[in-house]
Motif scaffolding. Structure first.
Motif, PDB file in Angstrom:
ATOM      1  N   LYS A 103      -4.799  -4.547   7.667  1.00  0.00           N
ATOM      2  CA  LYS A 103      -3.895  -4.787   6.529  1.00  0.00           C
ATOM      3  C   LYS A 103      -3.546  -3.490   5.814  1.00  0.00           C
ATOM      4  CE  LYS A 103      -7.118  -5.937   2.825  1.00  0.00           C
ATOM      5  NZ  LYS A 103      -7.466  -6.914   1.827  1.00  0.00           N
ATOM      6  N   TYR A 104      -4.490  -2.534   5.775  1.00  0.00           N
ATOM      7  CA  TYR A 104      -4.195  -1.241   5.158  1.00  0.00           C
ATOM      8  C   TYR A 104      -3.237  -0.432   6.019  1.00  0.00           C
ATOM      9  CZ  TYR A 104      -8.023  -2.271   1.953  1.00  0.00           C
ATOM     10  OH  TYR A 104      -8.825  -2.850   1.023  1.00  0.00           O
TER      11      TYR A 104
ATOM     12  N   THR B 229       0.200  -1.772   5.339  1.00  0.00           N
ATOM     13  CA  THR B 229       0.690  -1.340   4.031  1.00  0.00           C
ATOM     14  C   THR B 229       1.096   0.129   4.046  1.00  0.00           C
ATOM     15  OG1 THR B 229      -0.748  -2.962   2.952  1.00  0.00           O
ATOM     16  CG2 THR B 229       0.094  -1.179   1.587  1.00  0.00           C
TER      17      THR B 229
END
Length: 73
Positions: A27-28, A31
């Protein structure tokens, strides 16, 4: 000289990215990629609009509007 330094920097960044990408959660990573894409869009728009929109004697004028359309395509 600049091309050589750029090549070395790209290769070094790629190698560092290979090592650290495993330690960053999915998820990082997603992003970060979105943030980099958004900053690239702003840099491109800023460069295009710099030559298109002009302020002359407190008035906003433009020229080369076709460049915006071509850039979007």
């Amino acid at each position: 000289m600049g091309a050589i330094v750029n090549t070395i920097a790209v290769i070094a960044g790629g190698v560092i990215g290979l090592f650290f990408s495993k330690g960053i959660k999915e998820k990082y990573q997603h992003t970060i990629m979105q943030a980099l894409g958004l900053s690239t869009i702003f840099i491109g728009l800023g460069g295009a609009l710099e030559k298109i929109l002009l302020i002359k004697q407190h008035a906003l004028s433009s020229h080369g509007s076709l460049l915006i359309a071509i850039s979007l395509v």
